[in-house]
Design a protein around this motif. Structure first.
Motif: not given
Length: 894
Positions: A456-461, A486-491
């Motif tokens: 999802n990095c850089g993509i807003q859905n 947590i790291m997943g949310l950050g990215l």
């Protein structure tokens, strides 16, 4: 007369030598006059006559003489190297005319003479007297341009000095401003816009510029304004950009206006541009620029004129939904869709015998390296030979096999690598990652959570799948699962300032029972999500976490992430960091200096602030006691601040060379990382040679940092020279698993996305800096300051922070329906044309290709056909082309 010699007999004796000296002078003058041509001699005598006539009692004669003198001066032509002849011949009479001027009564003739004196002062007045300006203000108010460029230029210089003097004395400057108006008007008419801008900057009246600019010169003017803004200290740099923005909007140049607004981080301006722009196609192009910069913008009815269908389409572009599709189109066009295995990258067959023996050992460390290499090389392609290959077979055996060829925390990175392979393809990605959620292995689940963030990095859905999937895992008991979520949310939400995530994560920071590694990743994730926002709530939470932790916890390697998370909140925000900086001085001494340096280097990142570079260099010159660690972030800080423009960048590289020679060991360990940041995805030969030398250093930490930096400078370039160096290093270090791991990671980076991706945080002709991209790179660099504990320990998945900076280095042209359109383009080395008059060539040494094409760092593209008109002046990323109506018309007539 006769008695005189007898009376003064003794005095007469020295007289004879005097006479010859007079004769000599006379002879010299005569010789000079003989050297003059008849024409020049006539002119000289004519001018001397005018000087006599000026002192006549009859005003009519005076006026006529001045008029004739003025005519002679104005019509005189001169070469670039010599003074015009009338000025040369009038030089001896300057004092005479000046003295006579003082005795005259006020009249037209007096102001006429003042004009002449003002011009003569150009070559004759003493340094610092500003007589040219003094007589100009006393003279007639005629057209100053008629006296020529050199006179106007000299006047502008004197006005700047006079203005500063009057400001100090608090005197009025109205008379100067009238002159400034005339000079600016003259410069703009004669294609000297940069000189007009410089004068207005000196007198602090840049607003005047907009009245003088027209459709023929606004592009040149704005190019100069935006280019020199990076050399102007704040807050004046924002004022310069503001003027550029207002000029661009005045002439309907919305794409450039948007870039300037993004450079200023001014959301109001961004919204105003969308409201002002009425062309739906142009709006789509604006959305592509926002998507590339990674800006989260919710379009409202006002911005889309109430058209719901159009709003959805534009929002889809801003959300980057089509990025994966465009990237795969590029890959198909270049025929590189076939998956590559790590062995294809290592090319062991090209190395002499000894390395191949080491390579055949199936160790967990080597498998982990292969996982990363595989992920980097196949990033964004949606298929590979290790993780996705088996999904075609019914059992799904080999995927699981590869996952379990990694030990414990290695499985987390292996599962997360699936996210990188399926980068930007959210629907397909989540489907493939889903199977790991049902695994019994906590590490595999942690990796899957991280993979969701990466995809999802850089993509807003619209559906917000990342938050929906990750939120429930944040409060689990298992540390590694929490870190994965947590790291997943950050990215996934980097730069989005999403409040739901803040509410979810901030309680973790202030909970004293939570282990330090979870806290560290929470701080960095919040830093990424709120990057450059100066958010007080996040800052408070991180400060509390730093203050309440015990000495032993603050000594942990991961504590540096707390400081960096705090720094990222102020990325590029300059003096807004001051209050937090004061608080940092009260922290535990173990962490205080480190935190201060990190805060300062983040706050001035990408500003090119020379004073900050000097103060950071000053820190590096200190000889420290054992246990102090703040010099390493200072070295990275130098690179962060100086990367703003080419000149500062070159100077920083030279300064880092000095640090290598004279610096302490901890400084030498961080210099390669700073060099890697300064020329990221831009393999400069001098940097490459330095890093190659350091990669054989006796200190293994220096060698590891240099090896990884080689990967960074070659990231996504497929650079053959670096690839060769790394192959040789893999043979050199075949017995050292740690260094070999770093070599493998670097090999993966050089072939990032099979050479289609870049890590460079700058784009749009190096004008815009993506904050989240820089934040991702800097996070990795700070982790590399303690390689052994973090990257070679169990936190190797911090390498995935680089995903924030990964972008296709392509030019994709699309038609009005956003379908790929192949057109010929010229791609060549960009040429700096700032301040040049006319229409100079902007690229050199170009080749003509058909889009889509790859753009290297420092390359620029321009259309090679007039059939289409691009809607963006910078041809990078997605560019919409519309048909040129004039071109069709020409075709029909021919």
């Amino acid at each position: 007369m006769a008695p005189a010699p007898t009376q003064n007999g003794h005095v007469e004796q020295p007289a004879p030598p005097k006479a010859p000296s007079k004769d000599l002078k006379k002879a010299k003058d005569e010789k000079k006059e003989e050297d003059l041509s008849e024409e020049d001699l006539a002119l000289k005598q004519q001018l001397e006559l005018y000087v006599e006539r000026v002192q006549d009692v009859d005003p009519g004669v005076q006026k006529l003489a001045l008029e004739s003198m003025r005519q002679e001066i104005r019509t005189a032509t001169s070469s670039m190297t010599s003074v015009p002849k009338p000025l040369k011949f009038l030089r001896p009479h300057y004092g005479t005319l000046k003295a006579y001027y003082e005795t005259m009564a006020d009249s037209d003739v007096k102001s006429y003479l003042a004009d002449i004196l003002s011009v003569l002062a150009l070559t004759m007045s003493a340094e610092g007297e500003r007589e040219s300006l003094k007589f100009r203000l006393l003279g007639s108010k005629g057209d100053i341009g008629s006296w020529g460029h050199e006179y106007v230029r000299n006047l502008a210089g004197e006005i700047a000095q006079e203005y500063q003097k009057r400001q100090m004395e608090e005197a009025h400057v109205d008379d100067l401003m009238d002159l400034v108006q005339q000079i600016v008007s003259f410069h703009v008419k004669h294609n000297a816009e940069p000189e007009a801008v410089d004068l207005l900057m000196e007198v602090e009246e840049l607003d005047m510029l907009t009245d003088h600019i027209d459709a023929t010169n606004y592009k040149r003017t704005c190019l100069y304004l935006t280019s020199f803004a990076s050399y102007v200290p704040g807050p004046d740099d924002m004022l310069v950009l503001d003027i550029a923005y207002s000029i661009y909007t005045k002439f309907g140049e919305y794409t450039n206006a948007l870039r300037v607004a993004l450079c200023m981080h001014n959301t109001q301006y961004v919204k105003a541009i969308f409201t002002a722009c009425v062309d739906p196609l142009q709006k789509k192009q604006l959305c592509y620029i926002l998507a590339r910069q990674g800006v989260t913008l919710e379009l409202d009815d006002e911005m889309t004129n109430g058209n719901e269908e159009q709003r959805e389409l534009l929002q889809e572009i801003i959300n980057n939904i089509k990025l994966s599709e465009g990237f795969l189109t590029l890959a198909r066009d270049l025929e590189i869709m076939e998956s590559k295995s790590p062995e294809d990258i290592y090319k062991a067959h090209l190395i002499d015998g000894r390395a191949s023996a080491g390579a055949s050992v199936d160790s967990a460390r080597q498998n982990l390296a292969a996982t990363f290499v595989n992920a980097f090389v196949n990033a964004g392609f949606g298929q590979d030979k290790l993780m996705t290959a088996a999904t075609e077979s019914s059992s799904g055996g080999s995927t699981a096999n590869w996952l379990f060829k990694n030990k414990e925390h290695g499985k987390a990175s292996a599962a997360a690598s699936l996210g990188l392979i399926l980068l930007w393809d959210v629907d397909a990605g989540l489907t493939q990652i889903d199977k790991y959620f049902s695994s019994n292995d906590n590490h595999a689940i942690a990796g899957a959570l991280l993979a969701v963030g990466i995809v999802n990095c850089g993509i807003q859905n619209e559906c917000d799948p990342a938050y929906a999937l990750l939120a429930e895992y944040v409060s689990k008991d298992e540390s590694n699962i929490r870190i994965g979520a947590i790291m997943g949310l950050g990215l996934a939400y980097a730069g989005s300032q999403k409040e739901d995530v803040l509410k979810l994560l901030s309680p973790i920071l202030v909970d004293s029972k939570v282990p330090i590694d979870v806290i560290a990743f929470t701080a960095i994730s919040l830093g990424l999500i709120y990057v450059g926002s100066c958010n007080d709530e996040v800052a408070q939470s991180i400060i509390i976490a730093l203050m309440e932790r015990s000495d032993s916890e603050l000594g942990e390697p991961l504590t540096r992430f707390l400081c960096l998370g705090l720094g990222l909140l102020y990325l590029g925000k300059q003096e807004k960091v001051d209050a937090t900086l004061e608080v940092a001085k009260t922290f535990n001494e173990k962490i205080s200096r480190y935190c201060q340096v990190t805060l300062e280097s983040c706050a001035y990142a990408g500003t090119g602030n020379v004073l900050k570079v000097q103060s950071l260099l000053g820190l590096c010159a200190e000889h420290l006691e054992k246990g102090e660690s703040h010099q390493a972030p200072a070295v990275i800080g130098i690179a962060m601040v100086a990367m703003a423009e080419e000149l500062g960048l070159e100077m920083a590289i030279r300064s880092l060379e000095h640090l290598l020679q004279y610096g302490e060991q901890n400084i030498r360990r961080s210099v390669p990382l700073a060099l890697g940041l300064l020329s990221i995805s831009n393999p400069k030969v001098n940097v490459m040679d330095t890093l190659s030398r350091l990669s054989h250093d006796t200190d293994s930490e220096v060698a590891m940092a240099a090896t990884l930096a080689l990967g960074l400078i070659g990231a996504g370039t497929n650079n053959a020279r670096i690839a060769g160096m790394l192959r040789n290093l893999s043979s050199y270090y075949y017995k050292d698993p740690s260094l070999l791991f770093c070599v493998r990671i670097a090999q993966g980076l050089v072939h990032l996305g099979k050479g289609l991706l870049t890590l460079n945080p700058y784009h749009s002709d190096r004008f815009l800096l993506s904050h989240s991209a820089l934040a991702g790179i800097v996070t990795l660099l700070h982790a590399c300051l303690d390689m052994k504990s973090i990257i070679l320990g169990k936190y190797h998945y911090v390498l995935y922070f680089l995903v924030l900076a990964m972008q296709p280095r392509m030019l994709m042209t699309v038609d009005e329906n956003l379908k790929a359109l192949s057109v010929p383009v010229r791609v060549g080395q960009a040429v700096d044309v700032v301040g040049q008059a006319g229409r100079p060539k902007t690229i050199t040494g170009f080749q003509t290709h058909t889009t889509p094409v790859l753009l290297a760092t420092g390359d620029r593209a321009e259309l090679a056909t007039e059939k289409y008109i691009p809607l963006s002046s910078v041809l990078e990323g997605f560019v919409i082309l519309k048909e040129n109506p004039d071109y069709q018309h020409d075709n029909r007539t021919s």
